[in-house]
Write a protein that holds these residues in place. Structure first.
Motif, short mmCIF file in Angstrom:
data_model
loop_
_atom_site.label_atom_id
_atom_site.label_comp_id
_atom_site.label_asym_id
_atom_site.label_seq_id
_atom_site.Cartn_x
_atom_site.Cartn_y
_atom_site.Cartn_z
N UNK A 171 0.83 -1.20 0.00
CA UNK A 171 0.00 0.00 0.00
C UNK A 171 0.87 1.24 0.00
N UNK B 140 -3.45 10.68 5.88
CA UNK B 140 -2.79 9.93 4.84
C UNK B 140 -3.88 9.33 3.96
N UNK C 259 -4.74 6.66 1.15
CA UNK C 259 -4.17 5.40 0.69
C UNK C 259 -4.62 5.06 -0.72
N UNK C 260 -3.71 4.45 -1.45
CA UNK C 260 -4.04 3.89 -2.75
C UNK C 260 -4.67 2.52 -2.59
N UNK C 261 -5.09 1.92 -3.70
CA UNK C 261 -5.78 0.62 -3.65
C UNK C 261 -4.84 -0.56 -3.40
#
Lengths: 116, 114
Positions: free
Chosen positions: B91, B103, B105-107
């Protein structure tokens, strides 16, 4: 060393019932505290955070959490659970300080199952 | 606006091969983080970039892991000589870098080492 403990690995709750997820931390000073949610196939989303001030913080999706210094706890609550709240919930603590305050240490997570 | 993006979404590699995972943070975010999520270890911090400062590499599990951030934007996490225990979801997150900021988060990239 700092640590974050989520004592409950798995919780099952009925839709409409209240929910409380426990989080205990170990840290020398008052840490920055967070709750994140991860729905199936989704990324982590911040629910709420505590840095200072009012110890009861409100978050998104109807969640709230209370910081209790004397108990080193930051428990997450929701008065009435919806089926869409089924997910994994993570408590996290940030190191604090100017060098790497953003580095998060996560608890092991609590899986919440919502039954009809 | 666009969130954090990661590529590839899935990667299957043979043991011993090198892999590169990419992260595109939210435009303007000065801080970038890599975490690893695995069944046995939960969510672990790997590395943290903040502006032009030296990265905090304290979470990298071995010297087979490295990361760079070019031009203060895109980051690449490289794992050399992959091992089966490297299988996990990696991640990436970014933030404005100011104390207390969220923050995002991406996938994630799901890495499977066979």
């Amino acid at each position: 060393a700092q640590s974050v403990t989520q004592p409950d690995i798995h919780i099952t709750v009925s839709e409409g019932a209240s929910l409380e997820l426990r989080c205990n931390y170990s840290y020398g000073a008052t840490p920055y505290l967070f709750w994140y949610v991860q729905s199936p196939g989704q990324g982590l989303q911040l629910l709420l955070k505590y840095f200072s001030g009012d110890t009861l913080v409100q978050g998104i999706k109807g969640f709230e959490a209370e910081f209790k210094r004397s108990q080193s706890s930051f428990n997450l609550r929701k008065p009435s659970v919806h089926w869409s709240d089924a997910a994994e919930y993570f408590c996290a603590v940030a190191a604090g300080g100017s060098d790497s305050w953003g580095k998060l240490q996560f608890g092991a997570g609590t899986q919440v199952v919502v039954t009809p | 606006g666009a969130g954090v993006s990661q590529s590839p979404s899935n990667k299957v590699t043979e043991k011993g091969k090198d892999v590169e995972l990419r992260c595109d943070p939210i435009s303007g975010h000065t801080a970038l983080y890599w975490y690893r999520q695995s069944l046995g270890q939960g969510l672990e911090f790997l590395i943290y970039f903040q502006g032009n400062s030296a990265p905090d590499k304290s979470g990298l599990p071995s010297d087979r892991f490295s990361a760079e951030r070019t031009g203060g934007s895109v980051s690449t996490l490289t794992i050399q000589r992959t091992q089966q225990e490297d299988s996990a979801v990696y991640l990436c997150a970014s933030s404005s870098g100011l104390a207390g900021n969220e923050q995002y988060f991406g996938p994630g990239t799901r890495l499977t080492v066979t």
